[in-house]
Enzyme design. Structure first.
Site, mmCIF file in Angstrom:
data_model
loop_
_atom_site.group_PDB
_atom_site.id
_atom_site.type_symbol
_atom_site.label_atom_id
_atom_site.label_comp_id
_atom_site.label_asym_id
_atom_site.label_seq_id
_atom_site.Cartn_x
_atom_site.Cartn_y
_atom_site.Cartn_z
ATOM 1 N N GLY A 270 0.768 -1.247 0.000
ATOM 2 C CA GLY A 270 0.000 0.000 0.000
ATOM 3 C C GLY A 270 0.793 1.288 0.000
ATOM 4 N N GLU B 13 4.179 4.148 6.035
ATOM 5 C CA GLU B 13 2.971 3.331 5.936
ATOM 6 C C GLU B 13 1.854 4.130 5.284
ATOM 7 O OE1 GLU B 13 1.625 0.796 5.466
ATOM 8 O OE2 GLU B 13 0.686 -0.203 7.159
ATOM 9 N N ASP B 14 0.960 3.429 4.613
ATOM 10 C CA ASP B 14 -0.142 4.110 3.943
ATOM 11 C C ASP B 14 -1.260 4.510 4.900
ATOM 12 O OD1 ASP B 14 -0.878 1.460 4.379
ATOM 13 O OD2 ASP B 14 -1.643 1.103 2.358
ATOM 14 N N ASP C 287 -5.170 1.636 10.907
ATOM 15 C CA ASP C 287 -6.571 1.379 11.212
ATOM 16 C C ASP C 287 -6.634 0.846 12.652
ATOM 17 O OD1 ASP C 287 -9.243 0.829 10.981
ATOM 18 O OD2 ASP C 287 -9.051 -0.720 9.469
ATOM 19 N N GLY D 69 -4.182 -0.563 14.077
ATOM 20 C CA GLY D 69 -2.832 -0.352 14.598
ATOM 21 C C GLY D 69 -2.046 -1.648 14.743
ATOM 22 N N THR E 219 -1.009 -3.909 12.560
ATOM 23 C CA THR E 219 0.078 -4.104 11.588
ATOM 24 C C THR E 219 1.299 -3.282 11.992
ATOM 25 O OG1 THR E 219 -1.557 -4.410 9.843
ATOM 26 C CG2 THR E 219 0.708 -3.923 9.146
ATOM 27 N N LEU E 220 1.063 -2.006 12.256
ATOM 28 C CA LEU E 220 2.176 -1.122 12.580
ATOM 29 C C LEU E 220 2.831 -1.499 13.906
ATOM 30 C CD1 LEU E 220 3.617 1.165 11.263
ATOM 31 C CD2 LEU E 220 2.090 2.753 12.425
ATOM 32 N N LYS F 52 -6.850 6.392 10.766
ATOM 33 C CA LYS F 52 -8.268 6.154 11.110
ATOM 34 C C LYS F 52 -8.316 5.844 12.597
ATOM 35 C CE LYS F 52 -9.929 3.373 7.240
ATOM 36 N NZ LYS F 52 -10.569 2.081 6.921
ATOM 37 N N ASP G 240 -5.351 -0.486 -2.226
ATOM 38 C CA ASP G 240 -6.172 -1.258 -3.147
ATOM 39 C C ASP G 240 -7.652 -1.170 -2.803
ATOM 40 O OD1 ASP G 240 -5.601 -2.800 -0.855
ATOM 41 O OD2 ASP G 240 -6.129 -4.639 -1.914
HETATM 42 P P1 XMP Z 1 -4.384 -2.227 10.755
HETATM 43 O O1 XMP Z 1 -5.829 -2.533 11.086
HETATM 44 O O2 XMP Z 1 -3.483 -3.363 11.087
HETATM 45 O O3 XMP Z 1 -4.429 -2.088 9.210
HETATM 46 O O4 XMP Z 1 -3.940 -0.905 11.341
HETATM 47 C C1 XMP Z 1 -3.431 -1.552 8.499
HETATM 48 C C2 XMP Z 1 -3.452 -2.102 7.105
HETATM 49 O O5 XMP Z 1 -4.790 -2.406 6.706
HETATM 50 C C3 XMP Z 1 -5.038 -1.961 5.416
HETATM 51 N N1 XMP Z 1 -6.161 -1.019 5.462
HETATM 52 C C4 XMP Z 1 -6.752 -0.508 4.407
HETATM 53 N N2 XMP Z 1 -6.505 -0.673 3.105
HETATM 54 N N3 XMP Z 1 -8.251 0.827 2.598
HETATM 55 C C5 XMP Z 1 -7.258 -0.009 2.209
HETATM 56 O O6 XMP Z 1 -7.048 -0.143 1.004
HETATM 57 C C6 XMP Z 1 -8.561 1.061 3.896
HETATM 58 O O7 XMP Z 1 -9.476 1.841 4.207
HETATM 59 C C7 XMP Z 1 -7.762 0.342 4.842
HETATM 60 N N4 XMP Z 1 -7.769 0.328 6.200
HETATM 61 C C8 XMP Z 1 -6.755 -0.518 6.540
HETATM 62 C C9 XMP Z 1 -3.766 -1.347 4.936
HETATM 63 O O8 XMP Z 1 -3.106 -2.287 4.126
HETATM 64 C C10 XMP Z 1 -2.924 -1.107 6.147
HETATM 65 O O9 XMP Z 1 -1.562 -1.333 5.923
HETATM 66 MG MG MG Z 2 -0.782 -1.509 4.040
#
Ligand code: XMP
Ligand code: MG
Length: 179
Positions: free
Chosen positions: A43, A98-99, A102, A104, A106-107, A130, A158
């Site tokens: 992303g 990071e893109d 959400d 958190g 993943t990060l 978010k 995506d």
């Molecule tokens: P978490 O929940 O781990 O998510 O913070 C982070 C990863 O989730 C993907 N993500 C999205 N991808 N539109 C997207 O295309 C969204 O609205 C969205 N929200 C979360 C993204 O890959 C991110 O690295």
């Molecule tokens: Mg991502």
């Protein structure tokens, strides 16, 4: 076919201006210091390409491949590393790119992984935040935009069917419940 047209949440022009401002802030913070930028694939690839070209100073790049969603749009909480850095991080100043943040999860996983490799410092720049769905505390050094809880895509992120990473704007479907 009768799907509504995506609504532009953040236009290419707004992205351009904000990315320049972030690059200025980052350049100042790292003045005289070489950094290793670590974009999270897939992303963050568009954001990173725009951002890194505007950062002044010595920058090397190590990609990390991360998959947390599989086919779903909800974070499973399980993070898979699909590509690891090729170079050691010990003693180096790392900038995670990071893109979107959400939940958190993943990060948090990536920050812990990077920190375990004994870098001199770890900072994080994220284009979209978010905060309403956060499940774990993550430290974000720089944030591009804080957005509501909607599923967004474009500018590297995506959309439905894995498509739309090539759109120049950040968009969302208008009346969607956002799964
Ligand atoms: P978490 O929940 O781990 O998510 O913070 C982070 C990863 O989730 C993907 N993500 C999205 N991808 N539109 C997207 O295309 C969204 O609205 C969205 N929200 C979360 C993204 O890959 C991110 O690295
Ligand atoms: Mg991502």
């Amino acid at each position: 076919m009768d799907r509504p047209q995506p609504e532009v949440l953040i236009s290419a022009d707004e992205l351009d201006a904000r990315v320049s401002a972030l690059a200025d802030d980052i350049s100042r913070a790292f003045e005289g210091v070489e950094i290793v930028a670590m974009p999270l694939l897939k992303g963050a690839f568009v954001f990173a390409a725009d951002l890194l070209r505007r950062i002044r100073g010595g920058v090397s790049v190590e990609f990390l491949g991360v998959s947390s969603y599989g086919e779903a749009t909800e974070s499973s909480g399980e993070v898979r590393l699909t590509l690891d850095a090729a170079a050691p991080l010990a003693g180096r100043h790392v900038l995670i790119v990071e893109d979107i943040v959400d939940t958190g999860l993943t990060l948090a996983y990536i920050q812990k992984l990077v920190s375990s490799r004994d870098p001199a410092s770890v900072r994080t720049v994220v284009l979209l935040d978010k905060p309403s769905r956060r499940q774990t505390d993550v430290e974000l050094t720089w944030v591009g935009f804080t957005i509501p809880d909607r599923f967004v895509f474009g500018y590297g992120l995506d959309g439905p069917g894995g498509l739309c990473r090539n759109l120049p704007d950040i968009v969302a479907h208008p009346s969607e419940s956002d799964e």
